[in-house]
Design an enzyme around this catalytic site. Structure first.
Site, PDB file in Angstrom:
ATOM      1  N   VAL A 263       1.486   1.633   7.757  1.00 18.88           N
ATOM      2  CA  VAL A 263       2.088   0.421   8.341  1.00 18.88           C
ATOM      3  C   VAL A 263       0.994  -0.595   8.643  1.00 18.88           C
ATOM      4  CG1 VAL A 263       4.016   1.749   9.270  1.00 18.88           C
ATOM      5  CG2 VAL A 263       2.011   1.340  10.709  1.00 18.88           C
TER       6      VAL A 263
ATOM      7  N   GLU B 277      -1.865  -3.019  10.336  1.00 16.91           N
ATOM      8  CA  GLU B 277      -3.041  -2.647  11.131  1.00 16.91           C
ATOM      9  C   GLU B 277      -2.833  -3.048  12.593  1.00 16.91           C
ATOM     10  OE1 GLU B 277      -6.461  -1.215   9.290  1.00 16.91           O
ATOM     11  OE2 GLU B 277      -4.435  -0.437   9.192  1.00 16.91           O
TER      12      GLU B 277
ATOM     13  N   ASP C 219      10.795   3.173   5.776  1.00 19.04           N
ATOM     14  CA  ASP C 219      10.476   1.844   6.285  1.00 19.04           C
ATOM     15  C   ASP C 219      11.401   1.528   7.457  1.00 19.04           C
ATOM     16  OD1 ASP C 219       8.505  -0.296   5.257  1.00 19.04           O
ATOM     17  OD2 ASP C 219      10.270  -1.476   5.818  1.00 19.04           O
TER      18      ASP C 219
ATOM     19  N   GLU D 247     -11.131   7.470   0.626  1.00 17.16           N
ATOM     20  CA  GLU D 247     -11.948   7.908   1.759  1.00 17.16           C
ATOM     21  C   GLU D 247     -11.132   8.835   2.657  1.00 17.16           C
ATOM     22  OE1 GLU D 247     -14.864   4.116   2.644  1.00 17.16           O
ATOM     23  OE2 GLU D 247     -12.809   3.997   3.381  1.00 17.16           O
TER      24      GLU D 247
ATOM     25  N   HIS E  68      -7.803   6.930   3.407  1.00 14.95           N
ATOM     26  CA  HIS E  68      -7.830   5.489   3.138  1.00 14.95           C
ATOM     27  C   HIS E  68      -7.879   5.191   1.642  1.00 14.95           C
ATOM     28  CE1 HIS E  68     -10.169   1.461   3.200  1.00 14.95           C
ATOM     29  NE2 HIS E  68      -8.874   1.235   3.236  1.00 14.95           N
TER      30      HIS E  68
ATOM     31  N   ASN F 198     -16.188  -0.221   2.965  1.00 10.34           N
ATOM     32  CA  ASN F 198     -16.250  -1.525   3.628  1.00 10.34           C
ATOM     33  C   ASN F 198     -17.563  -1.711   4.389  1.00 10.34           C
ATOM     34  OD1 ASN F 198     -13.806  -2.473   2.681  1.00 10.34           O
ATOM     35  ND2 ASN F 198     -12.636  -1.559   4.351  1.00 10.34           N
TER      36      ASN F 198
ATOM     37  N   SER G   3      -7.659   0.831   7.342  1.00  5.25           N
ATOM     38  CA  SER G   3      -8.921   0.432   6.724  1.00  5.25           C
ATOM     39  C   SER G   3      -9.951   0.003   7.765  1.00  5.25           C
ATOM     40  CB  SER G   3      -8.685  -0.736   5.756  1.00  5.25           C
ATOM     41  OG  SER G   3      -8.144  -1.845   6.459  1.00  5.25           O
TER      42      SER G   3
ATOM     43  N   MET H 252       0.833  -1.212   0.000  1.00  6.04           N
ATOM     44  CA  MET H 252       0.000   0.000   0.000  1.00  6.04           C
ATOM     45  C   MET H 252       0.863   1.255   0.000  1.00  6.04           C
ATOM     46  SD  MET H 252      -3.147  -0.764  -0.285  1.00  6.04           S
ATOM     47  CE  MET H 252      -4.002   0.729   0.194  1.00  6.04           C
TER      48      MET H 252
END
Length: 530
Positions: free
Chosen positions: A410, A412, A353, A472, A460, A510, A439, A334
């Site tokens: 990163v 969830e 990272d 979103e 998102h 979602n 998400s 992502m």
């Protein structure tokens, strides 16, 4: 006429330039229609006019009909009875067909010099001309009929002229899927009569008009006209029409009336004269506008989408700003995708990272993406290298000292996200906005780790980031207008559609998916076959 200029040269060729004042793009509105009717009458009756070249004074030829007028008039129409509403809508729909038909039967040759994008009604205007000239050196100059993509059908003769021009098989992707063609491919199909450099566009159009001043008749008005590829009762045509309906059903499940009506227009119109076919088209257009699916698609996929892409949800207290440099924390699938679309939009990106190997891998995702563009001929290697060069892969948070926006992407995991928030806020400028690409985790909860909750927001993306156009923007309980405005600045800059949503379970997309899954499981439990 407000929207057209009219100049006659020494050979009697009138150069008509479509250039609506105060607008960045020409569209077919009620006042343009009034001008067009006057223009058609002038061409027909003015003896000084021997032929016409129609072009645009803007970079695009014409973007089609002003759908806001279609959507905006529904309130008044609702006050009428159903029969009155049908009559009123038919009158509006048939007006363009009537005007364009008068233009193509005026007895004088007309050529369209298509200098830019000609979509929908813009393309239909050019098909009512006897010649079409397109540029060889402007890839943005394309013709197409995207109406079906927003729930309507081509209402200016597109379902009648295009199949008569190129045959049903070649017309179908343009009519049903919104496929567009540039100059060379339009010439190959038989849509464009000539393809020349932009500088020669008008002169070539004039040349075509002067070559045969008596040829002011469309192919479909000739005595010997035959439908390309055959009509419904021709052996070859029957195969195409026979396969079209089941193929359409397979792809749309009957959920898109516009595509079905387009097919009906073509099938029925192919069996009658062009004049009867145009009335058939206007009747189906009227029928379509009376359906809730079409009204909702016009509203959502055109009117609302346009407004959102122009920053329509920006708070009144905020002005548009610039997002020139961002940080993306988390160089996984992502994060790498977010870095890719950001660099492509001209934004400098610090891609962070946990280790250099992970950061480099994320940047390589972008490099590979741009190299695909090179292989497909969409980018030069130099341009691809320059875009990829905007991404700096690193582990060093000190490089975040001048970013406008941070996007955390990163895993969830709330604890990890909270840690990242604190590390970034130790370095970023006071006016930088921090966004999470979560998400599923509530933004209000994640914002608790921030020392400035009013500048904490959710942005998102959906996977794959490069292809999914919806984003979103999630408002936490304490998210401020400034953070929302900067998030809109960013999403519109990367040319995606921002929707502002509440901090509820599943946010918007979602949340809908969960309802669909639940409904599917209920149907399965009731014994309906999967």
């Amino acid at each position: 006429m407000k929207n057209f200029t009219f100049e006659i040269d020494g050979d009697g060729i009138a150069l008509v330039t479509f250039d609506s004042p105060g607008k960045s793009m020409n569209v077919i509105s009620a006042d343009v229609m009034a001008d067009f009717a006057e223009l058609s009458e002038k061409i027909k009756t003015d003896d000084a006019v021997k032929g016409v070249v129609l072009t645009s004074g803007k970079s695009a030829f014409c973007a089609g009909a002003d759908l806001s007028e279609l959507g905006g008039g529904s309130g008044e129409l609702e006050k009428l009875s159903e029969d009155e509403r049908k009559a009123k809508l038919f009158e509006q729909c048939y007006r363009l067909n009537k005007t364009l038909r008068e233009l193509e039967t005026c007895g004088k040759p007309i050529a369209a010099a298509i200098n830019g994008l000609a979509l929908g009604g813009g393309f239909e205007i050019t098909m009512a001309c006897h010649y079409r000239v397109m540029p060889s050196d402007n890839p943005k100059a394309k013709v197409g009929l995207p109406e079906a993509m927003v729930g309507v059908l081509p209402g200016g003769g597109g379902t009648q002229r295009l199949p008569r021009l190129v045959g049903v098989m070649n017309a179908a992707p343009i009519l049903l899927q919104g496929k567009q063609h540039d100059g060379p491919s339009a010439q190959q199909l038989g849509i464009a009569h000539a393809v020349v450099p932009m500088a020669e566009l008008v002169s070539k159009a004039k040349e075509l008009v002067k070559e045969d001043p008596m040829n002011a008749t469309q192919p479909w008005d000739g005595d010997k006209f035959k439908f390309p590829g055959g009509g419904p009762y021709h052996p070859a045509g029957a195969q195409v029409f026979g396969a079209a309906s089941p193929m359409l059903r397979k792809n749309t499940y009957g959920n898109y009336p516009a595509q079905r009506y387009i097919l009906s227009c073509v099938y029925e119109g192919a069996q009658v004269s062009i004049d009867q076919g145009l009335r058939i088209e206007s009747r189906y257009f009227t029928k379509l506008l009376m359906r809730p699916e079409s009204r909702n698609m016009i509203r959502s996929l055109f009117l609302s989408k346009q407004a959102l892409e122009k920053g329509g949800r920006r708070p009144a207290s905020q002005k548009k700003g610039e997002v020139n440099k961002i940080a993306v924390i988390g160089a996984g699938f992502m994060g790498a995708g977010i870095a890719t679309v950001s660099a492509q939009a001209g934004i400098d990106v610090v891609l962070i990272d946990a280790n250099q190997e992970g950061a480099d891998k994320g940047k390589q995702h972008a490099v590979d993406h741009f190299n695909k563009g090179v292989k497909r001929g969409k980018l030069s290697q130099e341009k691809a290298d320059a875009i990829a060069g905007r991404i700096v892969a690193t582990t060093d948070y000190a490089l975040l000292s001048d970013v406008d926006l941070v996007i955390e992407a990163v895993f969830e995991n709330s604890e990890l996200k909270n840690k990242i928030t604190k590390m970034a806020e130790d370095v970023i400028p006071a006016d930088a906005v921090f966004a999470s690409n979560t998400s599923s985790i509530p933004i209000t909860g994640l914002a608790k780790a921030s020392s400035r909750e009013d500048q904490f927001i959710g942005i998102h993306f959906f996977s794959p980031v490069e292809k999914m156009m919806l984003v979103e923007i999630i408002m936490g309980d304490n998210t401020g207008d400034y953070a929302l405005s900067r998030a809109i600045d960013y999403v519109t800059k990367i040319k995606k559609t921002p929707i502002v949503v509440s901090d509820t379970r599943g946010f918007y997309a979602n949340r809908c998916v969960m309802r669909f899954i639940g409904e599917g499981m209920n149907m399965l439990a009731e014994g309906i076959k999967p």
